[in-house]
Design a protein around this motif. Structure first.
Motif, PDB file in Angstrom:
ATOM      1  N   GLN A 284       0.823  -1.205   0.000  1.00  0.00           N
ATOM      2  CA  GLN A 284       0.000   0.000   0.000  1.00  0.00           C
ATOM      3  C   GLN A 284       0.863   1.264   0.000  1.00  0.00           C
ATOM      4  N   GLU A 285       2.135   1.138   0.412  1.00  0.00           N
ATOM      5  CA  GLU A 285       3.011   2.298   0.532  1.00  0.00           C
ATOM      6  C   GLU A 285       3.729   2.643  -0.782  1.00  0.00           C
ATOM      7  N   THR A 286       3.650   1.758  -1.775  1.00  0.00           N
ATOM      8  CA  THR A 286       4.319   2.005  -3.060  1.00  0.00           C
ATOM      9  C   THR A 286       3.523   3.006  -3.887  1.00  0.00           C
ATOM     10  N   SER A 287       4.207   4.012  -4.407  1.00  0.00           N
ATOM     11  CA  SER A 287       3.523   5.052  -5.192  1.00  0.00           C
ATOM     12  C   SER A 287       3.037   4.501  -6.529  1.00  0.00           C
ATOM     13  N   ALA A 288       2.067   5.193  -7.113  1.00  0.00           N
ATOM     14  CA  ALA A 288       1.518   4.789  -8.415  1.00  0.00           C
ATOM     15  C   ALA A 288       2.592   4.808  -9.494  1.00  0.00           C
ATOM     16  N   PHE A 289       3.508   5.803  -9.425  1.00  0.00           N
ATOM     17  CA  PHE A 289       4.581   5.918 -10.417  1.00  0.00           C
ATOM     18  C   PHE A 289       5.506   4.707 -10.375  1.00  0.00           C
ATOM     19  N   VAL A 290       5.888   4.298  -9.151  1.00  0.00           N
ATOM     20  CA  VAL A 290       6.772   3.137  -9.000  1.00  0.00           C
ATOM     21  C   VAL A 290       6.076   1.870  -9.484  1.00  0.00           C
ATOM     22  N   LYS A 291       4.770   1.753  -9.201  1.00  0.00           N
ATOM     23  CA  LYS A 291       4.019   0.576  -9.650  1.00  0.00           C
ATOM     24  C   LYS A 291       3.987   0.489 -11.171  1.00  0.00           C
ATOM     25  N   LYS A 292       3.869   1.646 -11.836  1.00  0.00           N
ATOM     26  CA  LYS A 292       3.877   1.653 -13.301  1.00  0.00           C
ATOM     27  C   LYS A 292       5.237   1.215 -13.842  1.00  0.00           C
TER      28      LYS A 292
ATOM     29  N   ASP B  94      -7.346  -3.901   6.942  1.00  0.00           N
ATOM     30  CA  ASP B  94      -6.764  -2.728   7.599  1.00  0.00           C
ATOM     31  C   ASP B  94      -6.894  -1.450   6.769  1.00  0.00           C
ATOM     32  N   THR B  95      -7.052  -1.613   5.462  1.00  0.00           N
ATOM     33  CA  THR B  95      -7.166  -0.436   4.593  1.00  0.00           C
ATOM     34  C   THR B  95      -8.609   0.029   4.425  1.00  0.00           C
ATOM     35  N   GLY B  96      -9.558  -0.729   5.005  1.00  0.00           N
ATOM     36  CA  GLY B  96     -10.966  -0.378   4.868  1.00  0.00           C
ATOM     37  C   GLY B  96     -11.650  -1.057   3.700  1.00  0.00           C
ATOM     38  N   ALA B  97     -10.896  -1.867   2.956  1.00  0.00           N
ATOM     39  CA  ALA B  97     -11.474  -2.578   1.818  1.00  0.00           C
ATOM     40  C   ALA B  97     -12.271  -3.788   2.297  1.00  0.00           C
ATOM     41  N   ILE B  98     -13.373  -4.055   1.614  1.00  0.00           N
ATOM     42  CA  ILE B  98     -14.207  -5.210   1.936  1.00  0.00           C
ATOM     43  C   ILE B  98     -13.796  -6.379   1.059  1.00  0.00           C
TER      44      ILE B  98
END
Length: 347
Positions: free
Chosen positions: A134-142, A199-203
């Motif tokens: 969850q801590e990885t930025s969108a740019f790094v993921k791309k 923990d992130t609130g996702a169901i």
């Protein structure tokens, strides 16, 4: 449209024209489809998600290519060794997917990763962990997608579409009353799913209420959860876990990957002329696969009471036309129990 019939007989759902049109428009707006996108269709049009998606893509003048769940990847059961699966040939940028198909894609990718050097396997594992964080930025993921995953996974995007709640079940007023209710002027639908909030609130949907079984030792097991983990094993194409209330444990019936079964047979030094069907009946092959599944289940964190005690290998694939799975390849438990009733009695 009819439900998959995973827990009982399929029920007709009363979908309005407004609901279908709303889903089509929502997909066209939310999917961000470009003119040069290519869609690979392999789900049947009896699946409402596929039905709405294809109408939307026709309206948008996009390319639609047709494949099959059994020929989707290079490791799919109906693909001859050395030939390419539909995804590699079509090179889609969009697909609709259901969990079982995604599992098969993951299995295909992991098989390719295992063929690489230890160094590359470590790179892949670390890249995957970084991508999931969850801590990885969108740019790094791309960047990770471009440098690592584009080399292993055909296609760029996966899409899902949510549809409006239906009016009720066709000619089934008692089932409609059970599943639908109003509260504070809002209409609700009881899905029968068991969910958890992370923990992130996702169901996350983790099981079905009807899949919870109490064993003779008082422990409860969740059949769907066991299936979800064991289906990840590369030998397994599809798998059905069964247990009755008060039983000592659970058993499973599985459709194995033909190439993997032949690989096991070679390792066991069995007669190379044996057919795939006879290999699925061979005691040594069955014992080998059962042992592998039991160890795999423990590695995945399954409890002792979750581990299957016995296994039967079915050489015939489960497809919607045989009635054992629905259009989205969801298991039809009642149909499977009836079809394999003699097998289950022996187990």
């Amino acid at each position: 449209m009819y439900t998959s019939g995973s827990m009982s007989l399929p029920k007709g759902t009363e979908l309005t024209h407004a609901s279908i049109v709303s889903a089509i428009i929502s997909y066209a707006y939310a999917a961000d489809v470009r003119e040069d996108d290519r869609f690979l269709a392999f789900l049947p049009l009896a699946h409402v998600m596929e039905f709405c998606t294809e109408i939307a893509l026709v309206a948008l003048n996009n390319v639609i290519m047709y494949g099959s769940p059994k020929t989707l990847t290079n490791n799919s059961p109906k693909i001859m060794p050395g030939t390419l699966g539909d995804a590699q040939v079509a090179k889609p940028t969009y697909i609709n997917a259901v969990p079982l198909v995604l599992d098969r894609i993951v299995d295909g990718v992991m098989e390719r990763v295992k063929e690489k050097s230890n160094f590359m396997q470590n790179i892949f594992a670390k890249a995957l962990a970084k991508k999931e964080s969850q801590e990885t930025s969108a740019f790094v993921k791309k960047l990770i997608d471009l440098m690592v995953f584009r080399q292993a996974i055909p296609g760029e995007k996966f899409s899902w579409v949510d549809l409006n709640v239906v009016n009720g079940y066709f000619l089934r007023p008692e089932k409609t009353k059970e599943a639908f209710f109003e509260m504070d002027g809002v209409r609700w639908f009881k899905t029968g799913d068991i969910a958890e909030i992370d923990d992130t609130g996702a169901i996350r949907i983790i099981d079905r209420i009807g899949d919870i079984i109490k064993l003779d030792n008082g422990e409860y097991i969740a059949l769907g959860k066991i299936e979800m983990y064991l289906k990840e094993h590369p030998v397994i194409e599809n798998l059905f876990v069964n247990a009755k209330a008060g039983a000592r444990g659970c058993v499973c019936i599985a459709v194995p990957n033909e190439q993997q079964i032949k690989k096991i047979a070679r390792a066991l030094k069995l007669d190379a002329s044996r057919s795939y069907r006879s290999l699925c009946r061979h005691p040594e092959v069955v014992a080998n696969v059962l042992d592998a599944l039991q160890k795999f289940g423990k590695e995945k964190g399954l409890r002792k009471c979750d581990i299957p005690l016995a296994l039967y290998l079915s050489h015939i694939p489960w497809v919607p036309s045989c009635g054992l799975v629905g259009p989205a390849f969801k298991l039809r438990r009642k149909a499977l129990e009836f079809h394999f009733q003699d097998v289950l009695k022996r187990m």
